[in-house]
Motif scaffolding. Structure first.
Motif, short mmCIF file in Angstrom:
data_model
loop_
_atom_site.label_atom_id
_atom_site.label_comp_id
_atom_site.label_asym_id
_atom_site.label_seq_id
_atom_site.Cartn_x
_atom_site.Cartn_y
_atom_site.Cartn_z
N ALA A 354 55.51 15.93 22.01
CA ALA A 354 55.51 17.14 21.21
C ALA A 354 55.59 18.47 22.08
O ALA A 354 56.08 19.28 21.34
CB ALA A 354 54.01 17.24 20.65
N LYS A 355 55.68 18.44 23.25
CA LYS A 355 55.96 19.64 23.94
C LYS A 355 56.90 19.60 25.20
O LYS A 355 56.77 20.20 26.21
CB LYS A 355 54.70 20.60 24.71
N ALA A 356 57.69 18.62 24.56
CA ALA A 356 58.76 18.16 25.89
C ALA A 356 59.45 19.18 26.44
O ALA A 356 59.63 19.23 27.79
CB ALA A 356 59.73 17.11 25.31
N ASN A 357 60.08 20.24 25.76
CA ASN A 357 60.85 21.27 26.20
C ASN A 357 60.12 22.16 27.12
O ASN A 357 60.59 22.57 28.26
CB ASN A 357 61.46 22.12 25.10
N TYR A 360 59.60 20.37 30.38
CA TYR A 360 60.84 20.53 31.12
C TYR A 360 60.63 21.70 31.84
O TYR A 360 61.04 21.78 33.08
CB TYR A 360 61.89 20.19 30.26
N GLN A 361 60.61 22.90 30.99
CA GLN A 361 60.70 24.28 31.57
C GLN A 361 59.87 24.34 32.80
O GLN A 361 60.11 24.67 34.07
CB GLN A 361 60.50 25.10 30.55
N ARG A 362 58.57 24.00 32.84
CA ARG A 362 57.51 24.05 33.67
C ARG A 362 57.49 23.40 34.71
O ARG A 362 57.11 23.66 36.01
CB ARG A 362 56.33 24.40 33.14
N THR A 363 58.07 22.09 34.79
CA THR A 363 58.11 21.04 35.83
C THR A 363 59.54 21.19 36.65
O THR A 363 59.47 20.88 37.71
CB THR A 363 57.78 19.84 35.11
N LEU A 364 60.63 21.41 35.78
CA LEU A 364 61.70 21.26 36.15
C LEU A 364 62.67 22.40 36.29
O LEU A 364 63.59 22.56 37.32
CB LEU A 364 62.71 20.33 35.46
N VAL A 365 62.28 23.60 35.80
CA VAL A 365 63.06 24.71 35.85
C VAL A 365 62.26 25.89 36.63
O VAL A 365 62.71 26.10 37.85
CB VAL A 365 63.48 25.50 34.53
N THR A 366 61.23 26.14 36.21
CA THR A 366 60.19 27.35 37.10
C THR A 366 59.59 26.38 38.11
O THR A 366 59.23 27.06 39.13
CB THR A 366 59.30 28.02 36.12
N SER A 391 66.61 12.03 28.13
CA SER A 391 66.84 11.07 27.45
C SER A 391 66.23 10.88 25.98
O SER A 391 66.76 10.49 24.89
CB SER A 391 66.26 9.40 27.94
N ILE A 392 65.04 11.92 25.88
CA ILE A 392 64.67 12.04 24.38
C ILE A 392 65.07 13.36 23.84
O ILE A 392 64.46 14.15 23.02
CB ILE A 392 63.00 12.02 24.43
N GLY A 393 65.92 13.81 24.52
CA GLY A 393 66.72 15.11 24.04
C GLY A 393 65.89 16.68 24.51
O GLY A 393 66.44 17.56 23.70
N ALA A 394 65.20 16.32 25.22
CA ALA A 394 64.28 17.79 25.92
C ALA A 394 65.33 18.49 26.96
O ALA A 394 66.24 17.78 27.53
CB ALA A 394 63.03 17.30 26.61
N GLY A 395 65.12 19.70 26.98
CA GLY A 395 65.84 20.50 28.11
C GLY A 395 65.23 21.91 28.25
O GLY A 395 64.06 22.03 27.64
N PRO A 396 65.58 22.70 29.03
CA PRO A 396 65.13 23.93 29.32
C PRO A 396 64.72 24.86 28.17
O PRO A 396 65.69 24.64 27.16
CB PRO A 396 65.94 24.61 30.36
#
Ligand code: HEC
Length: 400
Positions: A354-357, A360-366, A391-396
């Motif tokens: 439900a909060k994949a983006n 992604y942002q907090r674990t892989l960008v920032t 794979s589930i379409g999430a991104g930053p």
């Protein structure tokens, strides 16, 4: 989010708080003044003096006369600017944070799967509809105790209804925004026009219709009682212990009621120098029940075991339980948290999706999650999480 845009939200928030402090400060001062001033015992300077007050503050002594003027005094100051600015900056914040960031801040698919326009419409609609209803109530019912009872019940119903569609944080904010808008509309549509009407009468040399003054005073008094509830629900967006609880709306309603009781206790004390301890008792009971409710554990969402037969899903689930759910859980095991930070829970894969983006942002960008990397998440684990999120379409972010 663009850095400039982020600065804009910082500056607008600063302005909002400052304007709010000025508005409430003057409003509380004049409320206190009206209740604390007394009919004059000594000769007075103006005509039709109702009350006078002596004060000492900041190294000076002050003497005020509250009066109904017979002629206009050109330099008569008003105090409505901060109320207007508080409303405008509040609306700007709502738009910048909750409408622009609708999928992060407003929509919680695990509460209700609103579409983006639907969520914004509900946000605008709930705020827009409240004042006309309240205004009609005030015009039809003279007894303010009845008005209070209806407003209190309606506010609790609104808190319940909003929490059926929005996440806890947004629901608290909207209750605050609804009440804050009623306060600002009171200033804009009743208090200011009645002040203008009275000044026009004086300037035209007509007899002053003091009923205008009473109409303005009534709404000003309503605002005085609404202030504590508004401040709590607005500040409440920082209290996941309250807003992310299954009884969040009851907790909010009880604390708001306690706020009104405390306000009334003080107002009676200003007027009569009497203390009505029954009001404090009601406030205390509300507070104790609200605090007691937060001791009821929040039921954790249950992971569907069927999903875990898939080895990839099982791996991601276990990774998140180990590295994130110590804090981000309905019942955190981390000693530092009594409730999930920002009410964000990762007890199930559904909550993660439900909060994949955002994840992604907090674990892989920032990369600021896990916070301080206290759960020792490795780079290899981050990459495994990245591969699955992609794979589930999430991104930053931003994805708006
Ligand atoms: C030691 C506690 C702790 C752990 C472990 C932790 N977090 Fe957090 N998390 C926090 C705190 C505190 C905040 C709120 C402060 C902030 O946003 O910086 C937060 C906020 C967040 C947010 C923002 C939520 C929102 O609604 O804006 C996300 C997303 C998040 N964490 C994801 C994760 C993920 C994914 C993990 C595991 C990889 C993780 N966190 C591990 C403490 C933790």
């Amino acid at each position: 989010m663009d850095i400039l845009l982020e600065w804009l939200t910082i500056l607008v928030r600063w302005a909002h708080i400052m304007a709010g402090i000025s508005w409430i400060g003057t409003s509380f001062y004049f409320n206190w003044f009206d209740l604390s001033s007394r009919p004059p015992k000594e000769p007075v300077l103006k005509e039709n003096v109702r009350n006078t007050l002596h004060e000492v503050h900041g190294g000076s002594f002050y003497y005020h006369e509250q009066y109904w003027p017979g002629s206009d005094y050109k330099r008569t100051l008003a105090h409505s600017g901060p109320a207007q600015l508080t409303f405008l900056t509040g609306a700007a914040l709502l738009a910048l944070i909750y409408w622009y960031g609708v999928s992060i801040y407003l929509i919680d698919p695990l509460v209700y799967n609103l579409s983006k326009p639907g969520a914004i419409l509900l946000s605008v609609g709930s705020i827009a509809i409240a004042y006309p209803l309240y205004d009609k109530l005030c015009r039809e019912v003279d007894d303010d105790r009845k008005v209070f009872a209806v407003v209190a019940i309606a506010t609790a119903v609104a808190a319940f209804a909003l929490s059926q569609f929005f996440g806890g944080r947004a629901a608290y904010l909207h209750v605050g925004a609804v009440l804050g808008t009623i306060m600002a509309a009171n200033v804009q549509f009743v208090i200011i026009p009645n002040h203008i009407a009275m000044r026009r009468q004086i300037q035209a040399g007509e007899k002053l219709d003091t009923h205008h003054g009473f109409l303005a005073k009534r709404r000003s008094q309503h605002n005085n009682y609404i202030t504590l509830p508004v401040i709590f629900s607005m500040l409440g967006i920082h209290f996941p212990l309250a807003y992310s609880h299954q009884y969040a709306w009851i907790i909010l309603s009880l604390v708001m009621l306690a706020g009104v009781m405390l306000r009334h206790f003080r107002n009676i004390q200003f007027t009569s120098e009497k203390k009505d301890y029954r009001l404090l008792a009601v406030a205390a009971v509300c507070g104790v029940i609200a605090i007691g409710l937060t001791y009821i554990p929040k039921p954790a969402a249950q992971q569907d075991p069927a999903e875990l037969t898939d080895p990839v899903l099982k791996d991601i689930y276990e990774l998140v339980q180990q590295r994130c759910a110590t804090c981000h859980s309905a019942q955190p095991t981390s000693e530092d948290f009594t409730s999930a930070p920002l009410g964000f829970m990762l007890d199930t894969l559904a909550q993660l999706r439900a909060k994949a983006n955002l994840v992604y942002q907090r674990t892989l960008v920032t990369k600021d999650m896990p916070i301080g990397n206290v759960t020792n998440m490795t780079e290899v684990e981050r990459e495994r999480l990245r591969a699955w999120l992609q794979s589930i379409g999430a991104g930053p972010l931003p994805e708006e």
